[in-house]
Design a protein around this motif. Structure first.
Motif, mmCIF file in Angstrom:
data_model
loop_
_atom_site.group_PDB
_atom_site.id
_atom_site.type_symbol
_atom_site.label_atom_id
_atom_site.label_comp_id
_atom_site.label_asym_id
_atom_site.label_seq_id
_atom_site.Cartn_x
_atom_site.Cartn_y
_atom_site.Cartn_z
ATOM 1 N N THR A 191 0.793 -1.226 0.000
ATOM 2 C CA THR A 191 0.000 0.000 0.000
ATOM 3 C C THR A 191 0.829 1.282 0.000
ATOM 4 N N GLY A 192 2.062 1.200 0.506
ATOM 5 C CA GLY A 192 2.858 2.409 0.699
ATOM 6 C C GLY A 192 2.406 3.219 1.894
ATOM 7 N N LEU A 193 1.563 2.633 2.747
ATOM 8 C CA LEU A 193 1.006 3.314 3.909
ATOM 9 C C LEU A 193 1.521 2.695 5.201
ATOM 10 N N ARG A 194 1.725 3.519 6.204
ATOM 11 C CA ARG A 194 2.097 3.031 7.526
ATOM 12 C C ARG A 194 0.875 2.425 8.204
ATOM 13 N N MET A 195 0.992 1.192 8.698
ATOM 14 C CA MET A 195 -0.057 0.586 9.495
ATOM 15 C C MET A 195 0.221 0.954 10.954
ATOM 16 N N ASP A 196 -0.514 1.935 11.455
ATOM 17 C CA ASP A 196 -0.254 2.435 12.806
ATOM 18 C C ASP A 196 -0.672 1.437 13.872
ATOM 19 N N HIS A 197 -1.681 0.628 13.558
ATOM 20 C CA HIS A 197 -2.153 -0.360 14.529
ATOM 21 C C HIS A 197 -2.528 -1.649 13.821
ATOM 22 N N TYR A 198 -2.680 -2.698 14.631
ATOM 23 C CA TYR A 198 -2.978 -4.035 14.129
ATOM 24 C C TYR A 198 -4.017 -4.675 15.041
ATOM 25 N N LEU A 199 -5.059 -5.252 14.444
ATOM 26 C CA LEU A 199 -6.082 -5.983 15.188
ATOM 27 C C LEU A 199 -6.329 -7.319 14.505
ATOM 28 N N GLN A 200 -6.380 -8.371 15.290
ATOM 29 C CA GLN A 200 -6.597 -9.711 14.748
ATOM 30 C C GLN A 200 -7.684 -10.406 15.542
ATOM 31 N N ILE A 201 -8.552 -11.127 14.840
ATOM 32 C CA ILE A 201 -9.599 -11.899 15.503
ATOM 33 C C ILE A 201 -9.755 -13.222 14.768
ATOM 34 N N ASP A 202 -10.074 -14.290 15.507
ATOM 35 C CA ASP A 202 -10.252 -15.589 14.856
ATOM 36 C C ASP A 202 -11.740 -15.930 14.799
ATOM 37 N N PHE A 203 -12.053 -17.122 14.282
ATOM 38 C CA PHE A 203 -13.449 -17.506 14.081
ATOM 39 C C PHE A 203 -14.250 -17.455 15.387
ATOM 40 N N ALA A 204 -13.734 -18.125 16.422
ATOM 41 C CA ALA A 204 -14.461 -18.199 17.681
ATOM 42 C C ALA A 204 -14.615 -16.818 18.304
ATOM 43 N N GLY A 205 -13.562 -16.004 18.205
ATOM 44 C CA GLY A 205 -13.625 -14.656 18.755
ATOM 45 C C GLY A 205 -14.685 -13.818 18.070
ATOM 46 N N PHE A 206 -14.778 -13.923 16.745
ATOM 47 C CA PHE A 206 -15.785 -13.165 16.007
ATOM 48 C C PHE A 206 -17.185 -13.571 16.451
ATOM 49 N N ALA A 207 -17.434 -14.865 16.565
ATOM 50 C CA ALA A 207 -18.759 -15.331 16.967
ATOM 51 C C ALA A 207 -19.101 -14.838 18.373
ATOM 52 N N ARG A 208 -18.137 -14.864 19.287
ATOM 53 C CA ARG A 208 -18.382 -14.384 20.650
ATOM 54 C C ARG A 208 -18.725 -12.897 20.665
ATOM 55 N N VAL A 209 -17.995 -12.107 19.883
ATOM 56 C CA VAL A 209 -18.232 -10.663 19.858
ATOM 57 C C VAL A 209 -19.624 -10.358 19.308
ATOM 58 N N VAL A 210 -20.024 -11.046 18.240
ATOM 59 C CA VAL A 210 -21.356 -10.815 17.682
ATOM 60 C C VAL A 210 -22.428 -11.142 18.715
ATOM 61 N N ASP A 211 -22.262 -12.244 19.422
ATOM 62 C CA ASP A 211 -23.231 -12.601 20.460
ATOM 63 C C ASP A 211 -23.271 -11.542 21.564
ATOM 64 N N ALA A 212 -22.103 -11.050 21.968
ATOM 65 C CA ALA A 212 -22.041 -10.031 23.027
ATOM 66 C C ALA A 212 -22.703 -8.730 22.596
ATOM 67 N N MET A 213 -22.713 -8.469 21.284
ATOM 68 C CA MET A 213 -23.351 -7.261 20.763
ATOM 69 C C MET A 213 -24.850 -7.436 20.540
ATOM 70 N N GLY A 214 -25.345 -8.641 20.769
ATOM 71 C CA GLY A 214 -26.775 -8.880 20.582
ATOM 72 C C GLY A 214 -27.147 -9.365 19.213
ATOM 73 N N GLY A 215 -26.168 -9.841 18.432
ATOM 74 C CA GLY A 215 -26.441 -10.356 17.102
ATOM 75 C C GLY A 215 -26.294 -9.296 16.027
ATOM 76 N N ALA A 216 -26.576 -9.674 14.802
ATOM 77 C CA ALA A 216 -26.436 -8.773 13.654
ATOM 78 C C ALA A 216 -27.567 -9.048 12.675
#
Length: 380
Positions: free
Chosen positions: A161-186
């Motif tokens: 990209t030629g861009l600085r990545m100032d931060h990094y966030l990673q999530i896996d399958f199980a983590g994504f499902a847990r977060v969606v549930d914690a948010m009340g679904g989508a």
């Protein structure tokens, strides 16, 4: 003269009891706050990306804008194997990759999805154990994470990209499902039925409120909708991002202490960050910077790509459109209109069309934009 003991008045006794109760509540509240802080801080996993990359990187912006590389890992370890099935051995690739650019006054953001099958020149990297991983030409973009971990994914993205990545966030399958549930679904809307035995998704046409497991199947679906391409799946992922932004804004997550605690505990257990974000204070600061950005303030595109020479199942950046996308982010501008107008359609919201004869597995939107759709890589 006899001395008389002073008998506390009823009012004084009540006031003293109330004061003691107040002090107890303050102490208990402070203790709960300390416990919450320590627990959430302990949940967070972080990696020292800056230490592994050194100074040979694109310069950071000085106008207040910043970039975040968001990766979804396809690891099958632990809970992930039960949710996703399949096997990646002891490795994991970046199943999903998005570059999020937040503008200088943090009032808008732009998100670029990078197809995982994009062929890139992967640079030499240093992995988590300090081992040097040799670079490669015509390597799939998602192999950077598999070969050298988070730091290599960031280095490859910065080179692309030629861009600085100032931060990094990673999530896996199980983590994504847990977060969606914690948010009340989508909530998502489909104009076509989706039946995908690989992801396990089975939805009739219409509006659906998905739980975490269903939302995970939705963002992983390829073969049950559209032409089965990864480009189509990316459009489903964009729809999910906007749905979760709407859910966060309308579910009272940030005004209900119980919901906020549940979400905070879930999110911090589910993500891996760069070391600069690896604390509750840093994550809260990031959330505050992004709190004004909702679906209407988020622009989203897929990186323009074209069929790779000699390999129809891989793609390469389509020029000059791809360079214009990265230049827009670097200049803190909106995406070029010609890129936005040529984006692939969302296969879950495609307008009904009359059946036509097969045409070399290329969708109408891809033919218009000169971008192929790849089918060879199964959902991982």
């Amino acid at each position: 003269m006899a001395e008389h003991k002073r008998v506390p008045s009823r009012r004084r006794t009540v006031l003293r009891t109330a004061a003691c109760a107040f002090v107890a509540l303050v102490v208990l509240g402070a203790g709960a706050a300390v416990y919450a802080y320590v627990r959430l801080n302990g949940n967070i996993k972080s990696v020292d990306i800056d230490g592994r990359l050194g100074d040979a990187r694109p310069p950071a912006a000085t106008d207040g804008s910043f970039n975040v590389l968001v990766l979804g890992s396809d690891s099958r370890s632990g809970e992930n194997g039960d949710l996703a099935g399949g096997d990646t051995g002891d490795t994991a690739r970046s199943d999903t990759a998005m570059v999020l650019h937040v503008n200088q006054d943090h009032s808008r953001a732009q998100l670029v999805s990078i197809p995982r099958d994009t062929l890139v020149t992967r640079p030499d990297c240093t992995d988590a154990s300090g081992r040097t991983v040799a670079g490669a030409r015509r390597a799939m973009y998602n192999s950077a994470f598999e070969s050298g971990g988070a730091a290599c994914a960031v280095k490859t993205t910065e080179q692309l990209t030629g861009l600085r990545m100032d931060h990094y966030l990673q999530i896996d399958f199980a983590g994504f499902a847990r977060v969606v549930d914690a948010m009340g679904g989508a909530t998502v809307t489909t104009t076509v039925a989706i039946h995908d035995k690989d992801s396990g998704l089975d939805l009739p046409a219409g509006q659906h409120h998905l739980d975490g497991k269903q939302a995970l199947a939705f963002v992983r679906t390829r073969h049950g909708v559209g032409d089965g391409s990864d480009l189509g799946r990316i459009e489903l992922q964009k729809q999910m991002v906007k749905s979760l932004l709407r859910q966060a804004g309308g579910a009272g997550l940030f005004t209900d202490p119980v919901k906020l605690w549940s979400l905070g505990d879930t999110v911090t257990r589910s993500i891996t960050t760069d070391s600069a974000l690896g604390s509750v204070n840093s994550l809260v600061g990031l959330v505050r910077e992004l709190k004004g950005i909702g679906p209407d303030q988020l622009g989203m595109v897929t990186l323009p790509v074209a069929a790779a020479p000699g390999d129809p199942n891989r793609v390469v950046e389509q020029q000059p459109q791809a360079d214009r996308v990265w230049a827009a982010l670097k200049a803190d501008r909106e995406f070029p209109p010609e890129v936005v107008s040529a984006q692939p359609e969302n296969p879950a919201q495609a307008a009904p069309t009359a059946p036509t004869a097969p045409t070399a597995a290329v969708s109408p939107s891809a033919r218009t934009a000169g971008r192929p759709t790849t089918k060879a890589t199964a959902a991982r």
